[in-house]
Design a protein around this motif. Structure first.
Motif, PDB file in Angstrom:
ATOM      1  N   ASN A  56       0.858  -1.180   0.000  1.00 37.52           N
ATOM      2  CA  ASN A  56       0.000   0.000   0.000  1.00 37.52           C
ATOM      3  C   ASN A  56       0.900   1.237   0.000  1.00 37.52           C
ATOM      4  OD1 ASN A  56      -2.616   1.129   0.060  1.00 37.52           O
ATOM      5  ND2 ASN A  56      -2.395   1.592   2.216  1.00 37.52           N
ATOM      6  N   ALA A  72      -3.266  10.697  -0.593  1.00 35.01           N
ATOM      7  CA  ALA A  72      -3.672   9.789  -1.675  1.00 35.01           C
ATOM      8  C   ALA A  72      -3.056   8.439  -1.363  1.00 35.01           C
ATOM      9  CB  ALA A  72      -3.182  10.292  -3.023  1.00 35.01           C
ATOM     10  N   ASP A  73      -3.791   7.379  -1.702  1.00 32.90           N
ATOM     11  CA  ASP A  73      -3.218   6.057  -1.508  1.00 32.90           C
ATOM     12  C   ASP A  73      -3.592   5.127  -2.647  1.00 32.90           C
ATOM     13  OD1 ASP A  73      -5.203   3.892   0.536  1.00 32.90           O
ATOM     14  OD2 ASP A  73      -5.927   5.610  -0.570  1.00 32.90           O
ATOM     15  N   GLY A  74      -2.817   4.077  -2.753  1.00 26.86           N
ATOM     16  CA  GLY A  74      -3.066   3.103  -3.803  1.00 26.86           C
ATOM     17  C   GLY A  74      -2.157   1.902  -3.663  1.00 26.86           C
ATOM     18  N   LYS A  76      -1.715  -2.261  -5.861  1.00 23.42           N
ATOM     19  CA  LYS A  76      -2.211  -3.126  -6.930  1.00 23.42           C
ATOM     20  C   LYS A  76      -3.328  -4.014  -6.387  1.00 23.42           C
ATOM     21  CE  LYS A  76      -0.866  -5.621 -10.928  1.00 23.42           C
ATOM     22  NZ  LYS A  76       0.060  -5.473 -11.993  1.00 23.42           N
ATOM     23  N   ARG A  77      -4.520  -3.858  -6.939  1.00 26.17           N
ATOM     24  CA  ARG A  77      -5.640  -4.708  -6.547  1.00 26.17           C
ATOM     25  C   ARG A  77      -5.483  -6.087  -7.171  1.00 26.17           C
ATOM     26  NH1 ARG A  77     -11.033  -1.016  -6.398  1.00 26.17           N
ATOM     27  NH2 ARG A  77     -10.077   0.764  -5.379  1.00 26.17           N
ATOM     28  N   ASN A  80      -6.379  -6.432 -10.807  1.00 25.97           N
ATOM     29  CA  ASN A  80      -5.552  -5.728 -11.787  1.00 25.97           C
ATOM     30  C   ASN A  80      -4.514  -6.712 -12.331  1.00 25.97           C
ATOM     31  OD1 ASN A  80      -3.650  -4.229 -13.182  1.00 25.97           O
ATOM     32  ND2 ASN A  80      -3.674  -2.536 -11.736  1.00 25.97           N
ATOM     33  N   ALA A  86      -0.598  -0.022 -11.065  1.00 25.48           N
ATOM     34  CA  ALA A  86      -1.192   0.043  -9.732  1.00 25.48           C
ATOM     35  C   ALA A  86      -2.513   0.785  -9.846  1.00 25.48           C
ATOM     36  CB  ALA A  86      -0.258   0.757  -8.767  1.00 25.48           C
ATOM     37  N   ASP A  87      -3.252   0.808  -8.751  1.00 25.82           N
ATOM     38  CA  ASP A  87      -4.560   1.448  -8.718  1.00 25.82           C
ATOM     39  C   ASP A  87      -4.576   2.554  -7.670  1.00 25.82           C
ATOM     40  OD1 ASP A  87      -6.122  -0.533 -10.470  1.00 25.82           O
ATOM     41  OD2 ASP A  87      -5.190  -1.843  -8.977  1.00 25.82           O
ATOM     42  N   LEU A  88      -5.049   3.709  -8.047  1.00 23.72           N
ATOM     43  CA  LEU A  88      -5.269   4.796  -7.111  1.00 23.72           C
ATOM     44  C   LEU A  88      -6.585   4.510  -6.411  1.00 23.72           C
ATOM     45  CD1 LEU A  88      -4.394   7.579  -6.054  1.00 23.72           C
ATOM     46  CD2 LEU A  88      -5.734   8.576  -7.917  1.00 23.72           C
ATOM     47  N   THR A  89      -6.554   4.388  -5.094  1.00 21.32           N
ATOM     48  CA  THR A  89      -7.769   4.006  -4.384  1.00 21.32           C
ATOM     49  C   THR A  89      -8.458   5.158  -3.666  1.00 21.32           C
ATOM     50  OG1 THR A  89      -6.421   3.253  -2.525  1.00 21.32           O
ATOM     51  CG2 THR A  89      -7.096   1.594  -4.118  1.00 21.32           C
ATOM     52  N   SER A  90      -7.730   6.214  -3.351  1.00 17.96           N
ATOM     53  CA  SER A  90      -8.400   7.374  -2.755  1.00 17.96           C
ATOM     54  C   SER A  90      -7.537   8.628  -2.831  1.00 17.96           C
ATOM     55  CB  SER A  90      -8.792   7.097  -1.294  1.00 17.96           C
ATOM     56  OG  SER A  90      -7.661   6.888  -0.499  1.00 17.96           O
TER      57      SER A  90
END
Length: 105
Positions: A56, A72-74, A76-77, A80, A86-90
């Protein structure tokens, strides 16, 4: 303003931004009773766990006083499957700092 990678010691500041942003963003959308019950302490515990995960990535924005004003956080889901991605989650920025270009720094 500074944008930097977060540390475990940032959990309390991130939690405050998280709760305060929910209260301003979702006012008149989510019942006030729910928003008032959001807890800085519970979110701090959540962020300690999030910040402890190796996969994370969390970055914070600080104002000139060193206060956390956004994050901001992210990571790899599992869903994916794209290599090297990677994925930006918030992304959360306190209301008074929105629209100032913090995300473009």
């Amino acid at each position: 303003m500074i944008i930097r990678e977060s540390k475990i010691s940032d959990a309390k500041g991130i939690a405050k931004v998280h709760v305060d942003c929910w209260r301003t963003t979702y006012r008149n959308i989510i019942p006030d009773e729910f928003l008032e019950k959001l807890s800085y302490e519970q979110r701090t515990e959540l962020w300690i766990k999030n910040l402890s995960k190796d996969d994370n990535y969390v970055f914070v924005a600080e104002n000139n006083l060193g206060e956390i004003i956004g994050f901001a956080d992210g990571g790899k889901r599992e869903t994916n499957t794209v290599e090297n991605s990677a994925d930006l989650t918030s992304i959360y920025i306190l209301e008074q700092y929105q629209g100032l270009g913090i995300g473009s720094c």
